[in-house]
Design an enzyme around this catalytic site. Structure first.
Site, PDB file in Angstrom:
ATOM      1  CD  GLU B 212      -1.306  -0.242   3.692  1.00 23.00           C
ATOM      2  OE1 GLU B 212      -2.345  -0.912   3.492  1.00 23.00           O
ATOM      3  OE2 GLU B 212      -1.017   0.217   4.804  1.00 23.00           O
ATOM      4  CG  HIS B 250      -3.026   0.469   7.773  1.00 21.21           C
ATOM      5  ND1 HIS B 250      -2.941  -0.302   6.636  1.00 21.21           N
ATOM      6  CD2 HIS B 250      -3.808  -0.217   8.627  1.00 21.21           C
ATOM      7  CE1 HIS B 250      -3.649  -1.403   6.798  1.00 21.21           C
ATOM      8  NE2 HIS B 250      -4.191  -1.375   8.004  1.00 21.21           N
TER       9      HIS B 250
END
Lengths: 382, 294
Positions: B212, B250
């Protein structure tokens, strides 16, 4: 959490870093009062969390009351790259002999702290790093050991700071490191760090990003909470404890898990649509959380369809489906909705969803098909 | 074979008496994981459904010989819990805790490197590790993974990991080990560590990598793959549409200026000969196709 300049300066002052005397003003009258206190000449500075304030007309020098009134009046309400100015910082103008740069942050690649100092401050440091990399002195600091005075001395020498600025700069660097580590910041940056003609070194600007994960040990951060900066949707989501990031599109996205939520936005984009937001509802998908998520999404007037993407892991498909069903019973939604439910007990979940599906609420088994349908419905509504 | 863990791995759960620790610890045990002890200071002598609880990791290790720890304690205490496990000689530590301050993580990481170089930390803020049919340490739903191989999975995201496991299961493709390295800025175990282990594991024939935005670990992985990995790799990177300067759920998923973008990571992986796909479903489909051709 990003701090405004005035908050950053308050924060620096707590760690003994010298900053200019000044005060905040939300009105022209307050600006005049703060200018009197700070003493003319003063600088009137827009408080927004975006770079390039000076170029946008958000930083002005004023030598008397009339000029303060003029500049404060012009800057309050000014739109700087989408950020509207609601607050000013008025400080005594400093005489500047030299402008330097100093910062501490984490180098994720090296997994160590990175301290940087340059004798070329006052400009975008990315530009210096690109065009003149040797002008940016760097030092890696082992988080398990810490930053020593010898390292601070090395940094200012490597950066080539003027001899009369060195002792002052070393003292500031040691305090800036404390502000970084003890203060639980992700980033502390002074640009410019100035040398005055009479040989003093101090911080003329302050850029601080605090680590939200460390807020449990910093009750004093409550002073900094200023949620005016968030957009309306982010504020509502925050008040409901949801992980939300506003985007510019028109397909509302709800997913469980940060990776899946990001991926869902990407897939909407991939099939020709544009996501309105990132929203992660976390592991579970009970009625309460789902209803809150739908409320936040529908508060965005740009949203023309909603895509719910849930992967059942430990939370089983039927529990998720019951949560969605209950949430739909609690709030009235006129926007078409596509639900993609997959993972553990997905079949059972889809059977439950079948009892609530209509021309407004659809259930499709794959991520791509669901995204395509959501985009199609949004476009049909346009 | 599997990487980092196998059917003989014996696990203690730090925080077994807490809500999350109990729930996942018991689930792991029900899956077949050898959960031999729990650790909660002040609760030594108690038990959780027959699993003995000790006050310290050292006592638990002395009594059971455990060689792995599952850390499920709140962010305030997680750093100390990890170091306690390392000091007690545990070689493999899985920490699922989300929300640990970045400075605590940086200190713990460097302390492990310097003082306990043979200890491997997985996480924090990760779903854990599962070798289907052998052991499951963490929060992955074991039933969505098919045992046997030949695919190894490494991922920064929990739900994308589950998605990948599930896609493969639907297509009848098994997994040797699935490692969730977590979404924090300073992960104890990174892509390169896992790629190297999969390359050395004879039962793993192909690898799925789920990355990511944020940081440069995917770029480092690309370099490593180019130089060292002979097995086919399929990669998916989440966050193409993520705006600059926002943490996407996150703590480590953030694009800073021009660095850490999904586009740059995909380009680096493509250049290294990796099959880069556009969504998690394609990752499963592409891998099924590769496995068929093996």
């Amino acid at each position: 959490m990003d701090l405004y300049e005035y908050q950053g300066k308050q924060y620096f002052a707590r760690f003994g870093i010298p900053v200019s005397p000044g005060g905040i003003a939300d009105t022209v009258e307050q600006a005049v009062a703060e200018a009197e206190k700070a003493g003319y000449p003063v600088v009137v500075k827009a408080q927004v969390q975006v770079g390039g304030r000076g170029k946008a007309g958000g930083v002005k020098l004023a030598t008397n009351e009339a000029e303060v009134r003029e500049h404060a009046g012009n800057i309050l309400g000014l739109d700087i790259k989408g950020h509207v100015v609601h607050r000013l910082w008025i400080e005594h103008a400093s005489d500047i002999a030299k402008e330097y740069y100093a910062s501490f942050t984490l180098d994720r690649g090296a997994k160590q702290y990175l301290g940087m100092v340059s004798a070329q401050g006052g400009v975008e440091i990315e530009t210096v790093a690109e065009e003149n990399p040797e002008a940016l002195a760097r030092i890696y600091i082992d988080p398990a050991i810490g930053f020593t005075e010898a390292q601070a001395r090395q940094l200012v020498e490597d950066a080539g700071l003027d001899a009369e600025a060195r002792d002052g700069a070393i003292g500031i660097l040691l305090n800036l490191y404390r502000a970084y580590v003890e203060g639980d910041a992700d980033l502390v940056e002074i640009n410019p760090l100035i040398l005055t003609p009479d040989g003093r070194v101090h911080a003329l600007d302050a850029k601080v990003t605090l680590d939200d994960n460390a807020s449990f040990r910093h009750p004093e951060w409550d002073d900094f909470r200023d949620i005016d900066e968030f957009d309306e949707r982010e504020r509502l989501a925050r008040s409901k404890g949801l992980q939300y990031v506003g985007l510019d599109g028109y397909v509302g996205v709800i997913a469980n898990g940060a990776g899946l939520a990001m991926s869902t936005c990407d897939v909407v984009n991939q099939v020709g649509g544009s996501p309105a937001n990132f929203l992660d509802i976390g592991g579970g998908a009970n009625a309460e959380v789902m209803a809150n998520a739908l409320e936040v999404i529908t508060s965005d007037t740009n949203v023309r369809s909603i895509l719910i993407n849930i992967f059942g892991g430990i939370t089983r498909g039927e529990e998720v489906a019951n949560g969605i069903k209950a949430a739909l019973g609690r709030i009235d939604i006129s926007i078409p909705m596509v639900i993609r439910l997959d993972g553990t007990n997905a079949e059972e979940g889809r059977e439950i969803l079948a009892t609530v599906t209509s021309d407004k609420v659809l259930s499709l088994p794959t991520m791509l098909d669901a995204a395509r349908k959501a985009v199609e419905l949004a476009n049909a509504k346009n | 074979m599997s990487i980092f863990v196998d059917e003989n791995t014996t696990v203690i759960v730090q925080g077994l008496t807490g809500g999350q620790g109990r729930f996942h610890g018991l689930r792991n045990k029900a899956y077949g994981t050898k959960v031999v002890a729990g650790v909660t200071p002040g609760k030594g002598g108690q038990d959780v459904e027959g699993i003995p609880v000790f006050d310290t990791v050292a006592e638990a290790v002395a009594a059971t010989g455990a060689n792995a720890s599952f850390v499920s304690v709140p962010p305030k205490m997680a750093g100390a819990a990890i170091l306690e496990a390392a000091a007690a000689g545990i070689p493999f530590i899985v920490c699922i805790t989300e929300g640990i301050p970045a400075h605590d993580e940086a200190r713990v990481y460097n302390t492990l490197v310097e003082q306990y170089p043979s200890t491997r930390l997985l996480g924090p803020n990760c779903p854990g590790i599962i070798s289907p049919g052998k052991t499951n340490i963490g929060i992955t739903a074991g039933e969505i993974a098919l045992p046997g191989g030949p695919v190894g999975i490494v991922s920064r995201s929990g739900t994308l990991t589950y998605q990948a496991l599930y896609e493969l299961k639907q297509m009848g493709v098994g997994v040797t080990t699935c490692v969730g390295i977590g979404g924090d800025p300073v992960p104890g175990t990174n892509f390169v560590d896992c790629l190297a282990a999969f390359q050395d594991d004879p039962d793993t024939k192909a690898i799925i990598m789920m990355g990511e935005i944020g940081g440069s670990e995917e770029e480092k992985a690309a370099e490593f793959i180019k130089a060292n990995v002979t097995k086919p790799v399929v990669a998916y990177i989440a966050g193409v549409t993520a705006p600059e300067g926002k943490k996407m759920g996150h703590a480590g998923a953030i694009v800073s200026g021009n660095s850490g973008t999904a586009q740059a990571k995909m380009a680096a992986l493509s250049a290294a000969g990796v099959h880069v796909v556009n969504n998690p479903t394609e990752a499963g489909e592409k891998m099924a196709e590769i496995v068929k051709g093996l």
